[in-house]
Enzyme design. Structure first.
Site, PDB file in Angstrom:
ATOM      1  N   HIS A   1      -0.862  10.691  -2.033  1.00 30.38           N
ATOM      2  CA  HIS A   1      -2.168  10.253  -1.530  1.00 30.38           C
ATOM      3  C   HIS A   1      -3.177  11.399  -1.442  1.00 30.38           C
ATOM      4  O   HIS A   1      -4.274  11.315  -1.969  1.00 30.38           O
ATOM      5  CB  HIS A   1      -2.041   9.584  -0.152  1.00 30.38           C
ATOM      6  CG  HIS A   1      -3.382   9.149   0.357  1.00 30.38           C
ATOM      7  ND1 HIS A   1      -4.183   9.951   1.145  1.00 30.38           N
ATOM      8  CD2 HIS A   1      -4.093   8.019   0.124  1.00 30.38           C
ATOM      9  CE1 HIS A   1      -5.313   9.321   1.390  1.00 30.38           C
ATOM     10  NE2 HIS A   1      -5.290   8.154   0.785  1.00 30.38           N
TER      11      HIS A   1
ATOM     12  N   GLU B   1      -4.420   3.677  -8.212  1.00 32.50           N
ATOM     13  CA  GLU B   1      -5.681   4.231  -7.706  1.00 32.50           C
ATOM     14  C   GLU B   1      -5.851   5.635  -8.267  1.00 32.50           C
ATOM     15  O   GLU B   1      -5.009   6.510  -8.029  1.00 32.50           O
ATOM     16  CB  GLU B   1      -5.694   4.265  -6.173  1.00 32.50           C
ATOM     17  CG  GLU B   1      -7.026   4.829  -5.695  1.00 32.50           C
ATOM     18  CD  GLU B   1      -7.164   4.999  -4.194  1.00 32.50           C
ATOM     19  OE1 GLU B   1      -6.380   4.433  -3.418  1.00 32.50           O
ATOM     20  OE2 GLU B   1      -8.102   5.742  -3.817  1.00 32.50           O
TER      21      GLU B   1
ATOM     22  N   GLU C   1       0.714  -0.598  -4.773  1.00 25.81           N
ATOM     23  CA  GLU C   1      -0.429   0.291  -4.972  1.00 25.81           C
ATOM     24  C   GLU C   1       0.065   1.716  -4.849  1.00 25.81           C
ATOM     25  O   GLU C   1       0.976   1.996  -4.048  1.00 25.81           O
ATOM     26  CB  GLU C   1      -1.487   0.014  -3.898  1.00 25.81           C
ATOM     27  CG  GLU C   1      -2.798   0.773  -4.057  1.00 25.81           C
ATOM     28  CD  GLU C   1      -2.934   2.050  -3.222  1.00 25.81           C
ATOM     29  OE1 GLU C   1      -4.008   2.670  -3.290  1.00 25.81           O
ATOM     30  OE2 GLU C   1      -1.974   2.433  -2.504  1.00 25.81           O
TER      31      GLU C   1
ATOM     32  N   ASP D   1       0.178  -2.287   4.409  1.00 20.73           N
ATOM     33  CA  ASP D   1       1.336  -1.451   4.726  1.00 20.73           C
ATOM     34  C   ASP D   1       2.537  -2.310   5.102  1.00 20.73           C
ATOM     35  O   ASP D   1       3.641  -1.789   5.249  1.00 20.73           O
ATOM     36  CB  ASP D   1       1.024  -0.551   5.942  1.00 20.73           C
ATOM     37  CG  ASP D   1      -0.024   0.502   5.658  1.00 20.73           C
ATOM     38  OD1 ASP D   1      -0.208   0.863   4.474  1.00 20.73           O
ATOM     39  OD2 ASP D   1      -0.677   0.966   6.621  1.00 20.73           O
TER      40      ASP D   1
ATOM     41  N   ASP E   1      -1.312   6.169  -5.543  1.00 22.82           N
ATOM     42  CA  ASP E   1      -2.431   7.089  -5.736  1.00 22.82           C
ATOM     43  C   ASP E   1      -2.029   8.167  -6.733  1.00 22.82           C
ATOM     44  O   ASP E   1      -0.936   8.734  -6.617  1.00 22.82           O
ATOM     45  CB  ASP E   1      -2.787   7.739  -4.394  1.00 22.82           C
ATOM     46  CG  ASP E   1      -3.049   6.705  -3.315  1.00 22.82           C
ATOM     47  OD1 ASP E   1      -4.071   6.013  -3.416  1.00 22.82           O
ATOM     48  OD2 ASP E   1      -2.225   6.586  -2.377  1.00 22.82           O
TER      49      ASP E   1
ATOM     50  N   LYS F   1      -7.376   9.011  -8.006  1.00 20.37           N
ATOM     51  CA  LYS F   1      -7.938   9.772  -6.877  1.00 20.37           C
ATOM     52  C   LYS F   1      -8.910  10.846  -7.371  1.00 20.37           C
ATOM     53  O   LYS F   1      -8.679  12.046  -7.175  1.00 20.37           O
ATOM     54  CB  LYS F   1      -6.796  10.411  -6.081  1.00 20.37           C
ATOM     55  CG  LYS F   1      -6.158   9.435  -5.104  1.00 20.37           C
ATOM     56  CD  LYS F   1      -6.978   9.295  -3.843  1.00 20.37           C
ATOM     57  CE  LYS F   1      -6.363   8.318  -2.849  1.00 20.37           C
ATOM     58  NZ  LYS F   1      -7.359   7.630  -2.045  1.00 20.37           N
TER      59      LYS F   1
ATOM     60  N   HIS G   1       0.834  -1.203   0.000  1.00 23.11           N
ATOM     61  CA  HIS G   1       0.000   0.000   0.000  1.00 23.11           C
ATOM     62  C   HIS G   1       0.870   1.255   0.000  1.00 23.11           C
ATOM     63  O   HIS G   1       1.621   1.478   0.950  1.00 23.11           O
ATOM     64  CB  HIS G   1      -0.867  -0.056   1.260  1.00 23.11           C
ATOM     65  CG  HIS G   1      -1.809   1.068   1.442  1.00 23.11           C
ATOM     66  ND1 HIS G   1      -1.849   1.817   2.599  1.00 23.11           N
ATOM     67  CD2 HIS G   1      -2.785   1.568   0.633  1.00 23.11           C
ATOM     68  CE1 HIS G   1      -2.806   2.717   2.503  1.00 23.11           C
ATOM     69  NE2 HIS G   1      -3.394   2.594   1.323  1.00 23.11           N
ATOM     70  N   ARG G   2       0.814   2.030  -1.072  1.00 28.84           N
ATOM     71  CA  ARG G   2       1.665   3.222  -1.232  1.00 28.84           C
ATOM     72  C   ARG G   2       3.147   2.810  -1.187  1.00 28.84           C
ATOM     73  O   ARG G   2       4.003   3.588  -0.761  1.00 28.84           O
ATOM     74  CB  ARG G   2       1.364   4.292  -0.178  1.00 28.84           C
ATOM     75  CG  ARG G   2      -0.123   4.588   0.004  1.00 28.84           C
ATOM     76  CD  ARG G   2      -0.410   5.627   1.063  1.00 28.84           C
ATOM     77  NE  ARG G   2      -1.830   5.614   1.459  1.00 28.84           N
ATOM     78  CZ  ARG G   2      -2.371   6.300   2.424  1.00 28.84           C
ATOM     79  NH1 ARG G   2      -1.621   7.131   3.126  1.00 28.84           N
ATOM     80  NH2 ARG G   2      -3.655   6.209   2.720  1.00 28.84           N
TER      81      ARG G   2
END
Ligand code: G3P
Ligand code: MG
Length: 240
Positions: free
Chosen positions: A52, A112, A37, A232, A39, A114, A10-11
């Protein structure tokens, strides 16, 4: 992969490096993750950038909206010092820079979009051009909390799978997903039940909950048979 379960950082790997930066993605790639992943927003001059929040304050030394800054302005910002001095001066990456990095690795890219606060017209076309340029079409998946974006994406690039992001209990989301052209569900992990996983998979819809960080949740969702999970702690998940 753990059996058939895809582990997505995640990120990147945000517990060891500043989220959504090249150092974070590099660490995720070495952690045992199967994918990363990130954003994406558009700069004022229409360039896809990775961050993000819509606003700059939390993760950079800038102020205001990404959408009000040109790429040149965004590139002057420090997106690492907020995390620790070790990462001082780390810039906000463009999506193109991450696509280039992806050519050094064979994992998945979960982009993703946004668009749930600022709609960023044209973001789908700009992102598609990049994943085509870097030959990532076969290992990219798109997600968004804005399901109009998912429908737009599906109409534009049906071969690149898209997933609906959501936080609360949708009714029969495996059916709803089809109405926007989504091939996957990315639910908040707290909404996931064994029945949901079973119905999704039976109906040909993949399911990758987020953001799953606790060992017991990772194990539970693996036992339910989820397609993947977004975490994470890609190191923990890969060892689970
Ligand atoms: O894609 C899963 C997760 O990233 C969705 O929430 O707010 O962390 O982008 P957020
Ligand atoms: Mg995200």
């Amino acid at each position: 992969m753990y059996g058939e379960i895809m582990i997505i950082g995640h990120r990147g790997f945000p517990t060891v490096a500043p989220e959504n930066t090249i150092p974070s993605f590099r660490r995720a790639m070495k952690s045992g993750a199967d994918g990363i992943e990130l954003d994406v927003h558009l700069s004022k001059d229409g360039v896809p950038v990775v961050c993000h929040d819509e606003k700059l304050e939390r993760t950079t030394n800038g102020q205001g909206l990404i959408a009000d800054h040109t790429l040149e302005e965004l590139k002057k910002l420090d997106a690492g010092s907020w995390f620790s001095a070790e990462f001082a001066g780390t810039p906000m990456p463009t999506l193109e820079e991450v696509c280039k990095l992806m050519t050094e690795w064979d994992g998945w890219l979960n982009i993703e979009l946004k668009t749930n606060v600022i709609p960023y017209p044209g973001i789908e076309e700009a992102v598609l051009a990049l994943i085509r340029k870097y030959d990532l079409v076969e290992r990219t998946m798109i997600s968004s909390f804005n399901h109009y974006t998912i429908k737009t994406w599906h109409d534009l690039a049906p071969a690149v799978p898209a997933a609906i992001l959501y936080s609360n209990q949708l009714y029969q989301p495996w059916r709803y997903a089809r109405t926007v052209g989504a091939a996957g569900l990315h639910p908040h992990h707290s909404t996931v039940t064994p029945e949901l996983v079973k119905e999704a998979l039976t109906n040909g819809i993949s399911i990758r909950p987020w953001t799953v960080n606790k060992h017991e949740d990772i194990k539970r969702l693996m036992l339910y048979g989820v397609t993947g999970l977004i975490t994470d702690r890609p190191d923990l998940a890969a060892r689970a």
